[in-house]
Write an enzyme that holds these catalytic residues in place. Structure first.
Site, mmCIF file in Angstrom:
data_model
loop_
_atom_site.group_PDB
_atom_site.id
_atom_site.type_symbol
_atom_site.label_atom_id
_atom_site.label_comp_id
_atom_site.label_asym_id
_atom_site.label_seq_id
_atom_site.Cartn_x
_atom_site.Cartn_y
_atom_site.Cartn_z
ATOM 1 N N TYR A 1 0.788 -0.956 0.073
ATOM 2 C CA TYR A 1 -0.306 -0.110 -0.213
ATOM 3 C C TYR A 1 0.949 1.288 -0.168
ATOM 4 O O TYR A 1 1.914 1.173 0.881
ATOM 5 C CB TYR A 1 -0.744 -0.218 1.572
ATOM 6 C CG TYR A 1 -1.788 1.427 0.554
ATOM 7 C CD1 TYR A 1 -2.707 1.381 0.548
ATOM 8 C CD2 TYR A 1 -1.680 2.285 2.085
ATOM 9 C CE1 TYR A 1 -3.862 2.423 0.688
ATOM 10 C CE2 TYR A 1 -2.263 3.321 2.455
ATOM 11 C CZ TYR A 1 -3.375 3.029 1.901
ATOM 12 O OH TYR A 1 -4.465 4.981 1.769
ATOM 13 N N ASP B 1 9.540 2.307 -0.150
ATOM 14 C CA ASP B 1 8.031 3.205 1.011
ATOM 15 C C ASP B 1 7.933 2.843 1.956
ATOM 16 O O ASP B 1 8.145 2.088 2.280
ATOM 17 C CB ASP B 1 7.191 2.939 0.026
ATOM 18 C CG ASP B 1 5.804 3.414 1.060
ATOM 19 O OD1 ASP B 1 5.933 4.726 1.366
ATOM 20 O OD2 ASP B 1 4.282 3.249 0.571
ATOM 21 N N LYS C 1 4.703 8.219 9.546
ATOM 22 C CA LYS C 1 3.929 8.263 10.687
ATOM 23 C C LYS C 1 4.515 8.689 11.799
ATOM 24 O O LYS C 1 4.432 9.597 11.945
ATOM 25 C CB LYS C 1 4.044 6.617 10.502
ATOM 26 C CG LYS C 1 2.578 6.029 9.221
ATOM 27 C CD LYS C 1 2.110 4.327 9.301
ATOM 28 C CE LYS C 1 1.345 4.660 8.539
ATOM 29 N NZ LYS C 1 0.457 4.136 7.199
HETATM 30 C C1 LIG Z 1 0.409 4.322 6.460
HETATM 31 C C2 LIG Z 1 1.007 4.005 4.981
HETATM 32 C C3 LIG Z 1 0.896 5.343 3.906
HETATM 33 C C4 LIG Z 1 -0.437 6.385 3.430
HETATM 34 O O1 LIG Z 1 -0.034 7.226 4.686
HETATM 35 P P1 LIG Z 1 -1.276 8.037 5.233
HETATM 36 O O2 LIG Z 1 -0.348 9.394 6.007
HETATM 37 O O3 LIG Z 1 -1.461 7.711 5.719
HETATM 38 O O4 LIG Z 1 -1.456 8.797 3.249
HETATM 39 C C5 LIG Z 1 2.157 5.214 2.409
HETATM 40 N N1 LIG Z 1 2.979 4.476 2.104
HETATM 41 C C6 LIG Z 1 2.411 3.386 3.119
HETATM 42 C C7 LIG Z 1 3.882 2.510 3.645
HETATM 43 C C8 LIG Z 1 2.312 3.054 4.836
HETATM 44 O O5 LIG Z 1 1.825 2.611 6.013
#
Ligand SMILES: *Cc1c(COP(=O)(O)O)cnc(C)c1O
Length: 433
Positions: A145, A240, A268
């Site tokens: 994701y 990511d 995060k």
């Molecule tokens: C949480 C997450 C996102 C999205 O971040 P948001 O702050 O919710 O927009 C993108 N990539 C990864 C790997 C994530 O865990």
């Protein structure tokens, strides 16, 4: 059964205000029974809902709270920034401070840019990859994701190495045609996609520790393979690290595996519980961003001083000697206790973990590395276990595809108690089967 009267009333009200009663879908408790708990307070590893139920929290706001709730250093840093106002739309010293903390302790990025969410970081990083390479297509993996930007809300089409199809209404086919979706842990699928489209692939984006669809830990050799084919084909390797950054090591999975990505995103943990995202790369790549280069990206609240101050305080704690070793050790012991119990009893259950991330799998295989290996039927078991755990005062993210997080506030003693309760919960679940 815990009382949920206040949460039920609040959820009813919320449904008249927000689609599904929530401002982010997984909060709606759709995959588990009952209404979402409305949380009124968090402190350390614990949260309290509006009905005054107390829980040990393993959701930790979906990952940001590596120090637990209401950490004194983070709170006091926020308070001192707040005294000077909340936003200026002009540079502040705090941005330098957080930027320097990150770059000095991270060999993989020369420059970064702060944004306000993980989604924004990834969306901007993809634009940068395309702008820098002059190529249009991207490769992503089924089971990873990357937030909700259009070109990433794409799932695998039929057949191998075909274009993806949109996984959300409102994403034009023209967008999903630029995204190639491949299974994880499959080198041949990557080779084939590169044979077909190599000259037009800007980047391969991956969660180096996929943790948004179960915990699909990849082999180091697979990540090294991705590094190699990217280098050979002029493709940027995009890690990511919105979850794994500052979580498994200060410089994330890149540090854990010692693999250098070309572009990396954070979110995060970097904001200490306030909205911050970031993307980073080498000087050469980052110099393509406006105002230096012609890849445009901006933000009214980017580098917000209050959010920066939270990030600074949190990352300083993460930099303390032994921080990650200690996190991993406590998590490992916790997981091992539960796994030993499950295997002694012959339950089809196992927790996977890396660093301070864990995931509940209803299986006994050695490893699960792709989303196709997760049994959809096992989500019924998760749902039952979830409600047993809630009744015992243990709060997890409300979906069997989500991982759990251990914070520094989850002391050995807390984890010891929780593991005993967890084993009882497993007994209840498997005896009722
Ligand atoms: C949480 C997450 C996102 C999205 O971040 P948001 O702050 O919710 O927009 C993108 N990539 C990864 C790997 C994530 O865990």
């Amino acid at each position: 059964m815990i009382s949920r009267q206040k949460s039920e009333e609040l959820f009813m009200k919320a449904k008249s205000l927000f689609p599904g009663g929530v401002n982010s879908p997984v909060r709606a408790f759709k995959s588990v029974d009952g209404v979402p708990l409305f949380i009124k307070k968090g402190d350390g590893c614990r949260i309290w809902d509006e009905d005054n139920n107390e829980f040990v929290d393993f959701c930790c706001s979906w990952g940001p709270l590596i120090l637990g709730h209401n950490h004194p250093a983070v709170r006091s840093s926020i308070e001192s920034a707040l005294k000077n106002g909340t936003s200026f739309g002009a540079p502040t010293k705090l941005e330098n401070e957080l930027g320097e903390l990150i770059i000095r302790n991270n060999p993989y990025v020369d420059k970064i840019r702060f944004v306000s969410s993980g989604t924004e970081a990834v969306m901007s990083g993809i634009r940068l990859a395309r702008g820098y390479t002059g190529r249009n297509k991207i490769i992503k993996f089924d089971g990873c994701y990357h937030g909700h930007a259009d070109s990433l809300l794409v799932k695998a089409g039929s057949g191998l190495a075909t274009f993806g199809t949109s996984s959300s209404a409102g994403v034009p086919e023209a967008f999903s045609n630029e995204t190639i979706v491949l299974p994880l842990n499959d080198e041949e699928a990557v080779q084939e996609a590169i044979r077909q489209h190599g000259d037009d692939i800007a980047c391969i984006i991956i969660e180096p520790i996929p943790a948004n669809n179960g915990l699909l830990i990849q082999k180091k050799s697979y990540l090294e393979f991705l590094r190699k084919v990217c280098t050979e084909n002029g493709i940027l390797l995009f890690f990511d690290e919105v979850i794994s950054g500052f979580r498994v090591a200060f410089a994330g999975a890149a540090e854990l595996y010692n693999i250098k990505p070309d572009i990396v995103t954070y979110g995060k943990i970097v904001g200490g519980g306030l909205p911050v995202g970031a993307y980073g790369a080498s000087d050469e790549i980052m110099n393509q961003i406006s105002p230096l280069g012609d890849v445009y990206q901006a933000g009214t609240l980017s580098g917000n001083p209050v959010a920066m101050s939270a990030g600074i305080a949190q990352l300083k704690e993460c930099l303390k000697v032994g921080f990650y070793e200690d996190q991993e050790k406590r998590t490992k012991e916790f997981v091992e206790k539960i796994n030993n119990h499950a295997s002694n009893k012959g339950y089809e259950f196992e927790m996977f973990s890396t660093g301070s991330i864990f995931w509940l799998a209803f299986s006994t295989v050695d490893a699960i590395r792709s989303s196709a290996e997760i049994r959809a039927e096992s989500m019924d078991d998760f749902k039952k276990l979830y409600s047993i755990l809630l009744d015992k005062g243990i709060y997890l993210g409300p979906s069997g595809y989500e991982v759990g997080f251990v914070s520094t506030a989850h002391t050995e003693k807390v984890l010891d108690n929780v593991s005993a309760l967890f084993c009882e919960a497993l007994d209840e679940l498997f005896h009722s089967k």
